[in-house]
Design an enzyme around this catalytic site. Structure first.
Site, PDB file in Angstrom:
ATOM      1  N   LYS A 112      -1.723  -0.680   9.085  1.00  0.00           N
ATOM      2  CA  LYS A 112      -1.770  -2.171   9.394  1.00  0.00           C
ATOM      3  C   LYS A 112      -0.760  -2.463  10.560  1.00  0.00           C
ATOM      4  CE  LYS A 112       1.533  -3.969   5.778  1.00  0.00           C
ATOM      5  NZ  LYS A 112       2.330  -4.570   6.813  1.00  0.00           N
ATOM      6  N   ASP A 113       0.281  -1.733  10.728  1.00  0.00           N
ATOM      7  CA  ASP A 113       1.188  -1.948  11.691  1.00  0.00           C
ATOM      8  C   ASP A 113       0.860  -1.271  13.050  1.00  0.00           C
ATOM      9  OD1 ASP A 113       2.799  -3.529  10.340  1.00  0.00           O
ATOM     10  OD2 ASP A 113       4.077  -1.774   9.536  1.00  0.00           O
ATOM     11  N   ARG A 173      -2.578 -13.953   9.154  1.00  0.00           N
ATOM     12  CA  ARG A 173      -3.654 -14.000   8.284  1.00  0.00           C
ATOM     13  C   ARG A 173      -3.325 -14.389   7.000  1.00  0.00           C
ATOM     14  NH1 ARG A 173      -3.855 -10.317   4.353  1.00  0.00           N
ATOM     15  NH2 ARG A 173      -2.043  -9.399   5.000  1.00  0.00           N
ATOM     16  N   ARG A 174      -2.165 -14.021   6.304  1.00  0.00           N
ATOM     17  CA  ARG A 174      -1.914 -14.799   4.982  1.00  0.00           C
ATOM     18  C   ARG A 174      -1.670 -16.193   5.205  1.00  0.00           C
ATOM     19  NH1 ARG A 174       2.445  -9.924   4.279  1.00  0.00           N
ATOM     20  NH2 ARG A 174       1.162  -8.485   3.174  1.00  0.00           N
ATOM     21  N   ARG A 182      10.972 -12.887   7.855  1.00  0.00           N
ATOM     22  CA  ARG A 182      10.888 -11.507   8.223  1.00  0.00           C
ATOM     23  C   ARG A 182      12.048 -10.491   7.556  1.00  0.00           C
ATOM     24  NH1 ARG A 182      10.453 -10.792  13.597  1.00  0.00           N
ATOM     25  NH2 ARG A 182      10.539  -8.742  13.068  1.00  0.00           N
ATOM     26  N   ARG A 209      13.535  -9.631   1.987  1.00  0.00           N
ATOM     27  CA  ARG A 209      12.642 -10.747   1.706  1.00  0.00           C
ATOM     28  C   ARG A 209      12.926 -10.999   0.154  1.00  0.00           C
ATOM     29  NH1 ARG A 209       7.144  -9.735   5.424  1.00  0.00           N
ATOM     30  NH2 ARG A 209       8.097  -8.559   6.783  1.00  0.00           N
ATOM     31  N   CYS A 243      -1.172  -8.533  15.770  1.00  0.00           N
ATOM     32  CA  CYS A 243      -0.319  -9.337  14.624  1.00  0.00           C
ATOM     33  C   CYS A 243      -0.391 -11.005  15.245  1.00  0.00           C
ATOM     34  CB  CYS A 243       0.913  -8.817  14.371  1.00  0.00           C
ATOM     35  SG  CYS A 243       2.043  -9.200  15.538  1.00  0.00           S
TER      36      CYS A 243
END
Length: 303
Positions: A81-82, A129-130, A147, A153, A240
């Site tokens: 995904k990155d 997206r979230r 971040r 986190r 992103c």
């Protein structure tokens, strides 16, 4: 001596993924020596600005790709995904491993689910997206940028800076932190990032020796699914910096692809889905992208 060197970020999750690949390679090729080359990327260093402001997911790859070009490393391991929709010239994705749980995880110390959050609750995420999907479901929430690596986190959540945070379920499970997941946000109602929960291995294009060593790690169904998802993302100009979600299901009769483009300000979501043969994942991705553009996705994407 037969040695492979893996370039990897230094975060706990990146190191887990790199060591996972190393373990699989050692098992597939007895006598092969596999070493890790941990590195810090610009994406890891700059934490006071959003990924969209910094310029995209490629910030987590540049230093690793330089190590490949300089032959200090033979391969680099990434969360798929990155990886940008289009690779830089001179590189290839030689292996895509079996996909884990692609859902997003709702994580909170006090609340059991997204619906249980009180109005005005603070939710942390660094993903557009979230954010778009959160605004669509709960426009009353405060969405705050978050971040750092997974442990950072979680520590900020535990310190009371947020009422809840959203993370990738696969990352928590890989780090032995599955107990922190209070609820799963799963497809097709909630769409993940293209390629989410899949690990991929990047190599120098044309490096036949390394590609051959990596062949046993390849998962055909996962590769097919992420090809469709990444084709959708590429057709939309995705990175992103735009809120795009995609989820492809590989079934006995072919492929089903669900796509989403969102607006982070309003929470407006555009959705489309289509089916196609398993032999045509890129065509399916372009089909769903075209359906989203026909609904006006270009406006949301600033095109």
């Amino acid at each position: 001596m037969n040695i492979l060197r893996i370039a990897t970020r230094r975060s706990a999750l990146a190191l887990w993924q790199a060591e996972h690949v190393a373990t699989l390679l050692r098992a597939a090729h007895p006598g092969l020596v596999v070493e890790l080359l941990p590195m810090t990327t610009r994406g890891d260093q700059v934490l006071d600005r959003t990924l969209a402001e910094l310029g995209g997911k490629g910030l987590f790859m540049k230093e690793l790709e330089v190590a490949l070009l300089e032959r200090r490393a033979d391969l680099a391991v990434h969360s798929l995904k990155d990886v940008p929709a289009e690779l830089e010239p001179g590189f290839a994705l030689a292996a895509v491993l079996p996909r884990a749980d692609a859902a997003d995880a709702f994580v909170s110390s006090r609340h059991d689910a997204l619906a249980a959050l009180p109005a005005g609750a603070r939710v942390g995420t660094s993903s557009l997206r979230r954010t778009a999907q959160l605004r669509a479901l709960r426009p009353d929430l405060q969405i705050v940028d978050l971040r750092g690596n997974v442990n950072t986190r979680l520590a900020r959540l535990d310190a009371g800076h947020y009422d809840a945070i959203l993370l990738a379920a696969a990352g928590l499970e890989r780090l032995g932190l599955a107990t922190r997941i209070r609820a799963r946000l799963a497809a097709p109602d909630w769409l993940p990032a293209p390629g989410q929960a899949a690990i991929t291995v990047e190599v120098r294009a044309g490096d036949a020796r390394v590609a051959e060593l990596l062949a046993p790690l390849e998962d055909a169904d996962t590769r097919t699914a992420v090809r469709a998802e990444r084709a959708l993302n590429a057709a939309l100009g995705g990175s992103c910096t735009v809120p795009v979600g995609a989820w492809c299901v590989v079934g006995e009769r072919g492929l089903s692809l669900y796509g989403m483009v969102g607006d982070v300000a309003s929470g407006r979501l555009l959705r489309a889905e289509a089916d196609d043969a398993a032999s045509a994942p890129e065509r399916l991705g372009r089909t769903v992208a075209a359906a989203l553009l026909a609904q006006g996705a270009g406006v949301l994407l600033g095109r």
